[in-house]
Design an enzyme around this catalytic site. Structure first.
Site, short mmCIF file in Angstrom:
data_model
loop_
_atom_site.label_atom_id
_atom_site.label_comp_id
_atom_site.label_asym_id
_atom_site.label_seq_id
_atom_site.Cartn_x
_atom_site.Cartn_y
_atom_site.Cartn_z
N GLY A 128 35.75 39.05 49.24
CA GLY A 128 35.97 39.89 48.08
C GLY A 128 37.33 39.81 47.44
N SER A 215 31.13 33.09 49.41
CA SER A 215 31.45 34.35 48.76
C SER A 215 32.63 34.15 47.81
CB SER A 215 31.72 35.42 49.82
OG SER A 215 31.77 36.70 49.25
#
Length: 529
Positions: A128, A215
């Site tokens: 993230g 990610s």
């Protein structure tokens, strides 16, 4: 840690990088008895402190005297703050790390020496854009399972991992200030350039570098592929994505960037950039913690922090436009030889617990499309039918597509005959599940439903890494017992990974028109800003 055992000194001699000499930090022995040297904590740039805060990484790294082994650094993690909701017990809700963090690790199996020109896998970690490292924090991988199954000398490879600045240090900027945007992206490109410049000294080939990320790490690689609109040359030849994490970037992000920047000023108690640049490390670390852990708004799981969160932004330079648009326009790095991109089938599941759907859905869309009309929101909603007893599926499927799957689809569609794509469908088919198969070590370290599927996954990865395709149409076919994996091409070939193996399918995000519709909305000046 410390001195290299004498029996390994000849197999793994010190490596002279020109600015520093490094010997292994330690030697790992895999389950099959293969020795792997780990050269940890090698600088790839100057420490990004003082006047170098909020600037692109500066090279070359500083000169260091004496033989280094990396053990003098207990940790080289960049400043990280983990939102309390992330699934990392012991880390969630905490902040750690340091600003002096621009380091790489290099893992070299026994039998590789300078001049061998073996392929290289360079890993860029996820989590993230807010936490994680080149080591074992956050979403990362260990190549031990791959190393353990090396059968022939020509299958050996070198594994590199690198850090990049996170949170406000790497992803906060203002177009009106003397600071760089997308610093974490610049850090990552510089790290891969380090690999290209120095890996031959370890026995690797600068012409056979595959970058791999998952990610946020895959999101960074996506931005690399479209960096500068395709101008210049990238320091790698292949790309292997695991779920690109890029929330659709606003085509006019100045207002959003300035909002995040101003929130950082407030959190740090600073009136301007000069104050931020001279603030103590404790002040900045506290501001980062506050904005990520205590007031996490972000974009529904793609990033953390105020507003749009600490994440990539269109800056008119290295990120000239939203990547999906650049790929569609042909403004990407065509010199890259092969691409493998992926997502899991249910990436967004669990990212929202809001069952107040569809009433709450416009808020999700307007995070990045503030001017989206009610008609546009209904158009998006129509793409994602949901069962009456599971209304949150609307938000989950939206996030699966806009944050993850459509980036993967758009990448493989752009590269066509040079691209491969898969969808992980083994239940629960949620974020990062595929890593346990492609980087399988054992069922205790990386538990899987099917050992056979894990080994099959690794065989395909080997063949992709080694640059092989055993059929005239460039299909991956590592063994006659496995199905041929053809390029994505114009038929939108996709491999579904299911409990019993790999199945050749057609990409549903393309054939159902989901990504086409979402790209049209991104491009619409009335609804994409």
């Amino acid at each position: 840690m410390g001195d290299t055992p004498s029996q390994f000194a000849k197999a793994f001699p010190p490596v002279d990088l020109g600015y520093a000499i490094h010997k292994p930090t330690y030697i790992n022995i895999t389950a099959s008895g293969l020795s792997v040297a780990k050269y940890n904590n090698i600088r790839f740039a100057q420490p990004p402190v003082g006047d170098l805060r909020f600037r692109k990484p500066k090279t070359p790294p500083p000169q260091t005297h004496g033989v280094q082994d990396g053990s003098q650094y207990p940790s080289t993690d960049c400043v990280s703050s983990a939102y309390a909701g992330v699934p990392f017990p012991g880390l969630n809700g905490t902040t750690w790390g340091q600003e002096d963090c621009l380091f790489v690790n290099v893992q070299v199996p026994d039998g590789i020496k300078e001049g061998d020109q073996v392929p290289v896998l360079h890993w860029i970690h996820g989590s993230g854009y807010a936490f994680g490292s080149k080591d074992t924090v956050g979403i990362t991988v260990d190549p031990e399972g791959l190393f353990d199954n090396l059968r022939k000398s020509d299958e050996k490879f070198i594994f590199v991992t690198s850090n990049y600045r996170l949170g406000l240090y790497g992803w906060m900027s203002s177009p009106e200030e003397d600071m760089a945007a997308n610093i974490g992206l610049h850090d990552s490109i510089t790290a891969v350039q380090w690999t290209r410049d120095h890996i031959s000294k370890f026995g690797g080939s600068p012409e056979r570098i595959t970058v791999i990320g998952q990610s946020a790490g895959a999101g960074i690689i996506n931005l690399m592929l479209t960096s500068y609109g395709g101008s210049g040359k990238l320091p790698f030849s292949q790309v292997r994505f695991d779920i690109p994490d890029n929330y659709s970037l606003s085509t006019d992000s100045d207002v959003m960037e300035n909002y995040v920047y101003n929130e950082v000023l407030k959190a740090a108690g600073c009136p301007d950039l000069a104050c931020l640049r001279t603030a103590s490390s404790d002040v900045l670390k506290a501001a980062n913690h506050h904005l990520i852990v205590e007031v996490p708004t972000g974009t529904g799981g793609a990033s953390f922090g105020p507003g749009i969160g600490f994440s990539p932004a269109v800056d008119g330079n290295i990120v000239p436009e939203e990547p999906m648009i650049l790929l569609e326009q042909g403004r990407f790095h065509k010199e890259v030889q092969r691409v493998l991109a992926a997502n899991t089938a249910f990436e967004g599941n669990g990212l929202s617990t809001d069952s107040n759907m569809p009433e709450a859905f416009p808020g999700y869309v307007r995070i990045n499309f503030p001017t989206a009309s009610n008609e546009t929101i209904q158009r998006i909603q129509n793409l994602f039918p949901f069962p009456p007893d599971k209304p949150e599926r609307l938000a989950w499927d939206w996030l699966t597509s806009i944050v993850y799957a459509c980036h993967s689809t758009t990448i493989t569609k752009a590269y066509g005959s040079k691209a491969y794509r898969y969808v992980m469908r083994i239940p629960p088919a949620t974020h990062a599940l595929d890593l346990t198969y492609f980087f399988f070590v054992d069922n205790q370290t990386t538990p899987v439903v099917s050992y056979d599927v894990a080994r099959q996954s690794q065989e395909y990865l080997y063949q992709f890494l080694l640059g092989k395709g055993d059929k005239g149409d460039a299909s991956l076919l590592p063994s006659p017992k496995y199905p041929a994996w053809p390029p994505y091409g114009t038929n939108f070939h996709t491999m579904d990974i299911v409990e019993h193996g790999f199945e050749l399918k057609t990409d549903p995000w393309e054939t159902n028109g989901i990504c086409r519709t979402l790209i049209d909305i991104v491009k619409d000046p009335e609804n994409g800003n």
